[in-house]
Design an enzyme around this catalytic site. Structure first.
Site, PDB file in Angstrom:
ATOM      1  N   ASP A 142     -15.091  10.269  43.062  1.00  0.00           N
ATOM      2  CA  ASP A 142     -14.221  11.218  43.752  1.00  0.00           C
ATOM      3  C   ASP A 142     -15.081  12.107  44.631  1.00  0.00           C
ATOM      4  OD1 ASP A 142     -12.252  10.079  42.267  1.00  0.00           O
ATOM      5  OD2 ASP A 142     -11.631  11.887  41.204  1.00  0.00           O
TER       6      ASP A 142
ATOM      7  N   ASP B 109       1.020   7.141  41.869  1.00  0.00           N
ATOM      8  CA  ASP B 109       0.621   8.182  40.922  1.00  0.00           C
ATOM      9  C   ASP B 109       1.900   8.753  40.336  1.00  0.00           C
ATOM     10  OD1 ASP B 109      -1.876   7.658  41.970  1.00  0.00           O
ATOM     11  OD2 ASP B 109      -1.803   9.312  43.388  1.00  0.00           O
TER      12      ASP B 109
END
Length: 257
Positions: free
Chosen positions: A8, A129
């Site tokens: 990330d 998500d």
């Protein structure tokens, strides 16, 4: 099964968030290229990059870092975070990114997804998500009324190459993947599903093998690799190519001679 390490990116550094909260970020390494090389050396067959700044701003931000990673390693790289238009995706593909992951745009502009799949065959995946089975958008800042299974079916029909499914309540918590949700999703579509979020141990990774026959072909691991709860090399050895389960028992020898 592919074991896919996640990096990330926030302000050019390798970080992890807790349940998608930008205020709860922890820096693991100032040099993401170094991290990418480490994961490639340990046997990763693919790398998953998330441009967190991009997810917030709605367009790629960490392009220099992404390009440096793609150049540094020989395995395919997939990138998500803020990819909401054709130009952003073309930019990444030009940098050598193997697969781009769209999220918000799948809910808000499905016709664009269809156009992207036609323009960039096999290069478009959709990140779904979900919070309680419903799709979250805009960097997890909003929750829609769209069901994850319905969106997955629609996207499969439009020609996307894979679905990357993240259960937000599990992400960064080390509580284990939501296998029930993954099973339901995989049963609804014929394209590969990649599990993401919550992996905390090698047994979590092994537990996903039961879902491989119905189409769960990979698992993205983030925090557990950085905390040391999971060894990438062990996970690849356990479920990747030439894994333990595929080695036939030695029937040629006997204790009774």
């Amino acid at each position: 099964m592919d074991v896919i390490p996640a990096i990330d990116l926030l302000e050019g550094r390798c970080v992890r968030l807790y349940q998608g909260n930008y205020q709860q970020s922890e820096v693991y390494n100032e040099n993401p290229v170094e991290v990418a090389r480490q994961w490639a050396d340990e046997g990763a067959t693919r790398l998953h990059l998330v441009d967190l700044d991009g997810a917030k701003q709605g367009h790629p931000v960490n392009l220099d870092t992404i390009e440096a990673i793609v150049r540094a390693i020989s395995i395919p790289v997939q990138v998500g975070g803020g990819l909401r238009d054709r130009q952003s995706i073309a930019q990444l593909i030009d940098l050598g990114v193997d697969r781009t992951i769209v999220g918000t745009v799948a809910v808000e502009n499905p016709s664009l997804v269809q156009e992207l799949c036609q323009a960039f065959p096999s290069k478009i995946a959709v990140g779904i998500d979900a919070r309680n089975g419903k799709v979250a958008t805009r960097g997890w800042l909003e929750t829609s009324e769209v069901l994850a299974t319905e969106l997955a079916q629609q996207m499969a029909e439009l020609g996307v190459s894979a679905i990357i499914y993240t259960d937000i309540h599990r992400d960064g918590t080390l509580q284990g993947p939501n296998r029930e949700a993954l099973r339901e999703l995989a049963n609804h579509i014929k394209i590969p599903v990649i599990a993401s979020g919550g992996v905390s141990s090698l047994s979590d990774v092994l537990g996903l093998l039961a879902l491989e026959p119905i189409g769960v072909t990979g698992v993205i691991i983030g925090k557990a690799l950085y905390t040391g709860d999971v060894s990438l090399a062990e996970a690849v050895h356990a479920v990747g190519p030439g894994r333990w389960q595929d080695i036939p028992p030695d029937l040629g020898s006997s204790a009774f001679g």
